[in-house]
Design a protein around this motif. Structure first.
Motif, mmCIF file in Angstrom:
data_model
loop_
_atom_site.group_PDB
_atom_site.id
_atom_site.type_symbol
_atom_site.label_atom_id
_atom_site.label_comp_id
_atom_site.label_asym_id
_atom_site.label_seq_id
_atom_site.Cartn_x
_atom_site.Cartn_y
_atom_site.Cartn_z
ATOM 1 N N PHE A 92 0.855 -1.178 0.000
ATOM 2 C CA PHE A 92 0.000 0.000 0.000
ATOM 3 C C PHE A 92 0.895 1.234 0.000
ATOM 4 O O PHE A 92 1.806 1.350 0.812
ATOM 5 C CB PHE A 92 -0.919 0.008 1.228
ATOM 6 C CG PHE A 92 -1.880 -1.137 1.239
ATOM 7 C CD1 PHE A 92 -3.067 -1.059 0.548
ATOM 8 C CD2 PHE A 92 -1.597 -2.300 1.961
ATOM 9 C CE1 PHE A 92 -3.952 -2.111 0.562
ATOM 10 C CE2 PHE A 92 -2.489 -3.372 1.975
ATOM 11 C CZ PHE A 92 -3.671 -3.268 1.272
ATOM 12 N N VAL A 93 0.596 2.148 -0.905
ATOM 13 C CA VAL A 93 1.386 3.374 -1.009
ATOM 14 C C VAL A 93 0.553 4.519 -0.467
ATOM 15 O O VAL A 93 -0.591 4.732 -0.886
ATOM 16 C CB VAL A 93 1.775 3.658 -2.473
ATOM 17 C CG1 VAL A 93 2.561 4.938 -2.588
ATOM 18 C CG2 VAL A 93 2.548 2.473 -3.043
ATOM 19 N N ASP A 94 1.103 5.255 0.483
ATOM 20 C CA ASP A 94 0.422 6.383 1.073
ATOM 21 C C ASP A 94 0.653 7.604 0.177
ATOM 22 O O ASP A 94 1.747 8.138 0.088
ATOM 23 C CB ASP A 94 0.984 6.646 2.480
ATOM 24 C CG ASP A 94 0.216 7.740 3.206
ATOM 25 O OD1 ASP A 94 -0.818 8.209 2.675
ATOM 26 O OD2 ASP A 94 0.638 8.091 4.318
ATOM 27 N N ILE A 95 -0.411 8.018 -0.512
ATOM 28 C CA ILE A 95 -0.274 9.136 -1.452
ATOM 29 C C ILE A 95 -0.524 10.482 -0.797
ATOM 30 O O ILE A 95 -0.426 11.518 -1.425
ATOM 31 C CB ILE A 95 -1.220 8.965 -2.658
ATOM 32 C CG1 ILE A 95 -2.657 8.887 -2.218
ATOM 33 C CG2 ILE A 95 -0.817 7.756 -3.466
ATOM 34 C CD1 ILE A 95 -3.640 8.908 -3.377
ATOM 35 N N THR A 96 -0.843 10.486 0.495
ATOM 36 C CA THR A 96 -1.087 11.758 1.161
ATOM 37 C C THR A 96 0.204 12.438 1.530
ATOM 38 O O THR A 96 0.213 13.644 1.769
ATOM 39 C CB THR A 96 -1.931 11.552 2.435
ATOM 40 O OG1 THR A 96 -1.240 10.676 3.329
ATOM 41 C CG2 THR A 96 -3.296 10.991 2.092
ATOM 42 N N GLN A 97 1.279 11.708 1.603
ATOM 43 C CA GLN A 97 2.580 12.299 1.937
ATOM 44 C C GLN A 97 3.280 12.696 0.651
ATOM 45 O O GLN A 97 3.277 11.971 -0.330
ATOM 46 C CB GLN A 97 3.444 11.306 2.693
ATOM 47 C CG GLN A 97 2.881 10.947 4.046
ATOM 48 C CD GLN A 97 3.768 9.926 4.732
ATOM 49 O OE1 GLN A 97 4.671 9.386 4.151
ATOM 50 N NE2 GLN A 97 3.465 9.654 5.989
ATOM 51 N N GLU A 98 3.874 13.873 0.684
ATOM 52 C CA GLU A 98 4.602 14.312 -0.504
ATOM 53 C C GLU A 98 6.007 14.621 -0.147
ATOM 54 O O GLU A 98 6.396 14.968 0.883
ATOM 55 C CB GLU A 98 3.949 15.553 -1.092
ATOM 56 C CG GLU A 98 2.572 15.220 -1.659
ATOM 57 C CD GLU A 98 1.968 16.416 -2.358
ATOM 58 O OE1 GLU A 98 2.444 16.712 -3.460
ATOM 59 O OE2 GLU A 98 1.068 17.016 -1.811
#
Length: 98
Positions: A92-98
């Motif tokens: 699972f990739v957390d896309i909320t972090q940039e």
């Protein structure tokens, strides 16, 4: 006695102008060559630093190979650097972090 005035010959003046232009061209070329040499020396220093860094990394890797790397280390490198996952594993990739 009357002084005899010598007229300058046009060939003599043209020759002196040609020598002057040639000398200026040679000096200009020498300056540009010195600038190029200085730049190449800086590039050489940078490349030598990279070679030193890569040599150290190669030594570390060779030590790991010689010590018989364990399975956990190989798995860690495969996950972190190569992006590998286990066969039935979900990532699972957390896309909320940039």
């Amino acid at each position: 006695m009357a002084k005899i005035k010598k007229k300058r010959k046009p060939k003599n003046i043209i020759f002196k102008i040609a020598v002057l232009v040639f000398a200026i061209a040679v000096v200009g070329r020498l300056v540009t060559l010195q600038v190029d040499i200085a730049q190449k020396k800086r590039e050489l220093v940078a490349l030598q630093a990279k070679v030193e860094q890569q040599t150290n990394e190669n030594k570390e890797l060779q030590q790991l190979l010689d010590s018989g790397m364990d399975r956990a280390y190989i798995e860690k490198i495969a996950r972190e650097k190569l992006g590998y996952v286990s066969p039935r594993e979900r990532v699972f990739v957390d896309i909320t972090q940039e």
